[in-house]
Design a protein around this motif. Structure first.
Motif, PDB file in Angstrom:
ATOM      1  N   GLN A  69       0.810  -1.213   0.000  1.00 38.46           N
ATOM      2  CA  GLN A  69       0.000   0.000   0.000  1.00 38.46           C
ATOM      3  C   GLN A  69       0.852   1.276   0.000  1.00 38.46           C
ATOM      4  O   GLN A  69       0.479   2.263  -0.613  1.00 38.46           O
ATOM      5  CB  GLN A  69      -0.923   0.018   1.231  1.00 38.46           C
ATOM      6  CG  GLN A  69      -2.200  -0.807   1.075  1.00 38.46           C
ATOM      7  CD  GLN A  69      -1.904  -2.279   0.899  1.00 38.46           C
ATOM      8  OE1 GLN A  69      -1.205  -2.873   1.724  1.00 38.46           O
ATOM      9  NE2 GLN A  69      -2.414  -2.877  -0.157  1.00 38.46           N
ATOM     10  N   LYS A  70       1.993   1.260   0.679  1.00 32.31           N
ATOM     11  CA  LYS A  70       2.732   2.496   0.911  1.00 32.31           C
ATOM     12  C   LYS A  70       3.965   2.681   0.026  1.00 32.31           C
ATOM     13  O   LYS A  70       4.303   3.808  -0.335  1.00 32.31           O
ATOM     14  CB  LYS A  70       3.152   2.570   2.387  1.00 32.31           C
ATOM     15  CG  LYS A  70       1.986   2.621   3.350  1.00 32.31           C
ATOM     16  CD  LYS A  70       2.434   2.751   4.798  1.00 32.31           C
ATOM     17  CE  LYS A  70       2.939   4.151   5.106  1.00 32.31           C
ATOM     18  NZ  LYS A  70       3.183   4.340   6.560  1.00 32.31           N
ATOM     19  N   VAL A  71       4.647   1.596  -0.317  1.00 33.12           N
ATOM     20  CA  VAL A  71       5.944   1.734  -0.969  1.00 33.12           C
ATOM     21  C   VAL A  71       5.868   2.279  -2.398  1.00 33.12           C
ATOM     22  O   VAL A  71       6.722   3.097  -2.779  1.00 33.12           O
ATOM     23  CB  VAL A  71       6.716   0.391  -0.924  1.00 33.12           C
ATOM     24  CG1 VAL A  71       7.923   0.419  -1.857  1.00 33.12           C
ATOM     25  CG2 VAL A  71       7.167   0.105   0.510  1.00 33.12           C
ATOM     26  N   PRO A  72       4.915   1.888  -3.243  1.00 37.18           N
ATOM     27  CA  PRO A  72       4.935   2.392  -4.622  1.00 37.18           C
ATOM     28  C   PRO A  72       4.969   3.911  -4.728  1.00 37.18           C
ATOM     29  O   PRO A  72       5.644   4.457  -5.607  1.00 37.18           O
ATOM     30  CB  PRO A  72       3.653   1.805  -5.225  1.00 37.18           C
ATOM     31  CG  PRO A  72       3.450   0.529  -4.462  1.00 37.18           C
ATOM     32  CD  PRO A  72       3.863   0.858  -3.063  1.00 37.18           C
ATOM     33  N   ALA A  73       4.272   4.611  -3.847  1.00 40.35           N
ATOM     34  CA  ALA A  73       4.301   6.071  -3.888  1.00 40.35           C
ATOM     35  C   ALA A  73       5.583   6.618  -3.283  1.00 40.35           C
ATOM     36  O   ALA A  73       6.151   7.592  -3.781  1.00 40.35           O
ATOM     37  CB  ALA A  73       3.086   6.643  -3.156  1.00 40.35           C
ATOM     38  N   TYR A  82      10.992  -9.310  10.874  1.00 41.23           N
ATOM     39  CA  TYR A  82      10.192  -8.736   9.788  1.00 41.23           C
ATOM     40  C   TYR A  82      11.023  -8.451   8.538  1.00 41.23           C
ATOM     41  O   TYR A  82      10.497  -8.434   7.421  1.00 41.23           O
ATOM     42  CB  TYR A  82       9.552  -7.407  10.215  1.00 41.23           C
ATOM     43  CG  TYR A  82       8.683  -7.450  11.435  1.00 41.23           C
ATOM     44  CD1 TYR A  82       7.932  -8.570  11.766  1.00 41.23           C
ATOM     45  CD2 TYR A  82       8.587  -6.334  12.262  1.00 41.23           C
ATOM     46  CE1 TYR A  82       7.118  -8.578  12.887  1.00 41.23           C
ATOM     47  CE2 TYR A  82       7.775  -6.328  13.383  1.00 41.23           C
ATOM     48  CZ  TYR A  82       7.045  -7.452  13.693  1.00 41.23           C
ATOM     49  OH  TYR A  82       6.245  -7.439  14.805  1.00 41.23           O
ATOM     50  N   ALA A  83      12.309  -8.144   8.710  1.00 41.67           N
ATOM     51  CA  ALA A  83      13.106  -7.629   7.594  1.00 41.67           C
ATOM     52  C   ALA A  83      13.173  -8.612   6.434  1.00 41.67           C
ATOM     53  O   ALA A  83      13.061  -8.212   5.266  1.00 41.67           O
ATOM     54  CB  ALA A  83      14.509  -7.266   8.073  1.00 41.67           C
ATOM     55  N   GLY A  84      13.358  -9.887   6.716  1.00 45.05           N
ATOM     56  CA  GLY A  84      13.413 -10.872   5.646  1.00 45.05           C
ATOM     57  C   GLY A  84      12.118 -10.935   4.861  1.00 45.05           C
ATOM     58  O   GLY A  84      12.124 -10.990   3.624  1.00 45.05           O
ATOM     59  N   ARG A  85      10.996 -10.927   5.579  1.00 45.18           N
ATOM     60  CA  ARG A  85       9.696 -10.932   4.898  1.00 45.18           C
ATOM     61  C   ARG A  85       9.505  -9.661   4.080  1.00 45.18           C
ATOM     62  O   ARG A  85       8.942  -9.700   2.977  1.00 45.18           O
ATOM     63  CB  ARG A  85       8.574 -11.048   5.931  1.00 45.18           C
ATOM     64  CG  ARG A  85       8.339 -12.461   6.429  1.00 45.18           C
ATOM     65  CD  ARG A  85       7.021 -12.556   7.145  1.00 45.18           C
ATOM     66  NE  ARG A  85       7.099 -12.037   8.506  1.00 45.18           N
ATOM     67  CZ  ARG A  85       6.106 -11.416   9.129  1.00 45.18           C
ATOM     68  NH1 ARG A  85       4.986 -11.174   8.494  1.00 45.18           N
ATOM     69  NH2 ARG A  85       6.235 -11.018  10.369  1.00 45.18           N
ATOM     70  N   ALA A  86       9.938  -8.537   4.625  1.00 43.32           N
ATOM     71  CA  ALA A  86       9.807  -7.275   3.895  1.00 43.32           C
ATOM     72  C   ALA A  86      10.617  -7.310   2.600  1.00 43.32           C
ATOM     73  O   ALA A  86      10.142  -6.863   1.548  1.00 43.32           O
ATOM     74  CB  ALA A  86      10.273  -6.123   4.781  1.00 43.32           C
ATOM     75  N   ALA A  87      11.834  -7.847   2.664  1.00 44.93           N
ATOM     76  CA  ALA A  87      12.660  -7.939   1.464  1.00 44.93           C
ATOM     77  C   ALA A  87      11.983  -8.806   0.411  1.00 44.93           C
ATOM     78  O   ALA A  87      11.997  -8.476  -0.787  1.00 44.93           O
ATOM     79  CB  ALA A  87      14.034  -8.500   1.825  1.00 44.93           C
ATOM     80  N   GLU A  88      11.376  -9.908   0.827  1.00 41.56           N
ATOM     81  CA  GLU A  88      10.679 -10.773  -0.118  1.00 41.56           C
ATOM     82  C   GLU A  88       9.509 -10.052  -0.771  1.00 41.56           C
ATOM     83  O   GLU A  88       9.280 -10.173  -1.985  1.00 41.56           O
ATOM     84  CB  GLU A  88      10.184 -12.025   0.603  1.00 41.56           C
ATOM     85  CG  GLU A  88      11.305 -12.961   1.056  1.00 41.56           C
ATOM     86  CD  GLU A  88      10.773 -14.132   1.873  1.00 41.56           C
ATOM     87  OE1 GLU A  88       9.534 -14.208   2.084  1.00 41.56           O
ATOM     88  OE2 GLU A  88      11.593 -14.968   2.301  1.00 41.56           O
ATOM     89  N   ARG A  89       8.756  -9.300   0.010  1.00 40.47           N
ATOM     90  CA  ARG A  89       7.598  -8.594  -0.543  1.00 40.47           C
ATOM     91  C   ARG A  89       8.032  -7.490  -1.493  1.00 40.47           C
ATOM     92  O   ARG A  89       7.380  -7.252  -2.525  1.00 40.47           O
ATOM     93  CB  ARG A  89       6.720  -8.065   0.589  1.00 40.47           C
ATOM     94  CG  ARG A  89       6.058  -9.177   1.385  1.00 40.47           C
ATOM     95  CD  ARG A  89       5.305  -8.689   2.593  1.00 40.47           C
ATOM     96  NE  ARG A  89       3.966  -8.228   2.275  1.00 40.47           N
ATOM     97  CZ  ARG A  89       2.918  -8.348   3.081  1.00 40.47           C
ATOM     98  NH1 ARG A  89       3.048  -8.946   4.263  1.00 40.47           N
ATOM     99  NH2 ARG A  89       1.733  -7.891   2.729  1.00 40.47           N
ATOM    100  N   LEU A  90       9.107  -6.800  -1.165  1.00 38.56           N
ATOM    101  CA  LEU A  90       9.619  -5.771  -2.064  1.00 38.56           C
ATOM    102  C   LEU A  90      10.097  -6.381  -3.379  1.00 38.56           C
ATOM    103  O   LEU A  90       9.831  -5.844  -4.467  1.00 38.56           O
ATOM    104  CB  LEU A  90      10.758  -5.006  -1.396  1.00 38.56           C
ATOM    105  CG  LEU A  90      10.355  -4.036  -0.287  1.00 38.56           C
ATOM    106  CD1 LEU A  90      11.564  -3.635   0.542  1.00 38.56           C
ATOM    107  CD2 LEU A  90       9.675  -2.804  -0.875  1.00 38.56           C
ATOM    108  N   THR A  91      10.791  -7.492  -3.300  1.00 40.55           N
ATOM    109  CA  THR A  91      11.253  -8.171  -4.512  1.00 40.55           C
ATOM    110  C   THR A  91      10.075  -8.619  -5.357  1.00 40.55           C
ATOM    111  O   THR A  91      10.092  -8.495  -6.599  1.00 40.55           O
ATOM    112  CB  THR A  91      12.137  -9.366  -4.140  1.00 40.55           C
ATOM    113  OG1 THR A  91      13.265  -8.902  -3.379  1.00 40.55           O
ATOM    114  CG2 THR A  91      12.641 -10.082  -5.384  1.00 40.55           C
TER     115      THR A  91
END
Length: 538
Positions: free
Chosen positions: A49-53, A71-80
């Motif tokens: 919801q937030k990163v594209p903008a 959380y960081a590992g999951r966040a990296a996966e979602r960003l990828t």
């Protein structure tokens, strides 16, 4: 495997003004208790919801961190998965960073720290609440201008105040205070917007005496004075003569600061290069003006709020910014502050003709959900033993939710689904359903129970005429939102005083950190008798 980056290398990016985005993927509560200066609060569950903008260029360097929560590992996966190609995890997380740089509390820290630096270098004049109260009781030729958003002004305000959000002050002041003898008092809730607003009017060269209400509505409340409620007074748009004076003042000051004004050719070059270097295009007029019409690809970012909370619009430190207005005042004054905050910012010239926006561009990624996973609001009761998990922010959940729904933290969804009662299906909801859809996959992988999402979220439930409940059921602790001690009317005095005390020490913390790249510009030598500018907090 996701690569890593050291705190030292991260800080080198900031020192060298190279592009990089730093995401704190915890919830806002823990974020507010400690984070690096240029970190953004983006909970792992809200990345889509937030990163594209915040990070429009998919090849921009992005760093994620937590404080050991995992959380960081999951966040990296979602960003990828979103297509970001240069994602790294901060080595050692927050605790490792603390060994190299300052850790700051609260939110919107770059802007607040910059405001304190401005006051310390420019000696921005201010008066304490008792003195302002006495003036308002005994003098008539005074205007009180509230530099916050109108919604904040409407909640509570200084008596005799009117709403003039910070980015509008120079634009509207000549009609608000046409006499040079009128005392102008600028206030906000705390310090930053009143400092920046007061200094903006001084820098613009208006002849009036201008002062900030020291410590804003917090200072007013701590002095035992009463606030007004539900006021609606606003400053009108300027007259032609007032606009001409404002424009001349803004042009003079922006030129002194060194703000570039770019034409069509330079703008087209920046747009063409946006895949190699991040570009933000922001409309700094009022939200109402933006909604009525704006150029294609320009996002609404009212000037006063943009300076007050740069991290809510600008995710990539070292990026380029182009500002738009249709008056020649507001973009220049906003850019003058962003330039001093170390941003590469330009103002679009009046004669650049851009196509109008046909429709608002999406600022988040839509999640596609199989139809069999969606439940219509009126069909929820047919599931019988289903339990509803609400991923809304806790204030929205408290205000009203589907009867029987449990509050579940987005970042801790995998952990806390197990705390939900029963053995039947789980139905995820969120305010509009988007956050629920984005986290459906994680929820499905985290429980043996069947997981659905409520189509259209809680808004669709309400639109169907179905009731809401306020009885809270907490599957997760509500630490997702930091309660600002300067918003609302129910703040405790000790917390308000602690907030003011914290702001006052930010300049020292900036100096000790050494990575801000803030440069506060002084008045021209002919006006001040001093140097043209001061470089501070480098």
């Amino acid at each position: 495997m996701t690569k890593t980056i050291s705190a030292r290398d991260l800080r080198d990016h900031w020192r060298d003004d190279r592009e990089i985005a730093l995401l704190d993927v915890r919830e806002e509560g823990p974020f507010s208790q400690g984070h690096p200066l240029f970190a953004l609060s983006v909970p792992v569950s809200e990345i889509e919801q937030k990163v594209p903008a915040l990070i429009p260029r998919k090849s921009a360097p992005v760093v994620v961190y937590d404080s050991g929560e995992g959380y960081a590992g999951r966040a990296a996966e979602r960003l990828t998965a979103l297509g970001y190609t240069d994602v790294a995890i901060l080595e050692g997380g927050l605790s490792a960073y603390a060994g190299h740089g300052e850790v700051y509390i609260d939110v919107n820290v770059p802007s607040k720290a910059f405001g304190e630096l401005v006051e310390s270098i420019r000696h921005t004049p201010s008066l304490p609440a008792p003195d302002v109260h006495r003036i308002l009781q005994t003098e008539n030729d005074v205007v009180v201008l509230d530099a916050r958003r109108f919604e904040e002004f409407n909640t509570m305000s200084i008596p005799r105040g009117r709403s003039v959000p910070g980015g509008e002050l120079v634009y509207r002041i000549n009609d608000v205070a046409p006499s040079p003898d009128t005392l102008v008092i600028v206030n906000c809730a705390g310090r930053t917007r009143s400092i920046i607003g007061t200094q903006s009017l001084i820098d613009a060269g208006i002849p009036n005496r201008v002062v900030a209400l020291r410590n804003g509505t917090i200072g007013w409340t701590l002095a035992g004075l009463d606030l007004a409620k539900a006021r609606t007074e606003r400053a009108e748009a300027p007259s032609s003569a007032g606009h001409r004076r404002a424009r001349a003042n803004a042009e003079r000051w922006a030129a002194h600061v060194g703000v570039p004004v770019i034409g069509a050719q330079d703008y087209e070059r920046l747009v063409a290069e946006r895949y190699e270097r991040t570009l933000y295009r922001l409309d700094v007029r009022t939200p109402e003006e933006h909604a009525a019409a704006h150029p294609e690809s320009f996002v609404s970012a009212p000037g006063g709020q943009l300076v007050q909370a740069t991290d809510e619009w600008l995710g990539v430190r070292g990026a380029r910014i182009v500002l738009y207005d249709d008056d020649g005042v507001r973009a220049r004054m906003t850019a003058s502050w962003l330039h001093q905050m170390g941003w590469d910012v330009s103002v679009l010239a009046d004669d650049v003709e851009l196509p109008p926006a046909r429709s608002e561009e999406p600022r988040q990624v839509a999640s596609h959900v199989d139809a069999e996973r969606e439940i219509e609001p009126r069909d929820l009761a047919k599931l019988g033993d289903a339990v509803v998990a609400d991923l809304a922010r806790s204030p929205a959940y408290r205000a009203g939710h589907i009867p029987g729904a449990w509050f579940v933290s987005g970042p801790e969804l995998a952990r806390d689904l197990g705390a939900l009662p029963g053995e039947g299906p789980v139905v995820l909801t969120s305010p509009d359903g988007a956050l629920a859809a984005a986290n459906l996959r994680l929820a499905t992988a985290s429980t043996k129970r069947t997981v659905h999402i409520l189509k259209g979220g809680t808004a669709a439930w309400q639109a169907a005429g179905l009731p809401l409940d306020t009885a809270a059921r907490w599957a997760s602790p509500p630490q997702d939102v930091y309660k600002r001690p300067y918003e609302g009317t129910d703040n405790q005095n000790d917390k308000m005083q602690a907030y003011i005390d914290w702001e006052l020490q930010l300049v020292a913390q900036l100096a000790n950190d050494g990575i801000s790249r803030f440069r506060v510009v002084r008045a021209a030598p002919a006006e001040s008798g001093g140097a043209g500018f001061s470089e501070a907090a480098e």
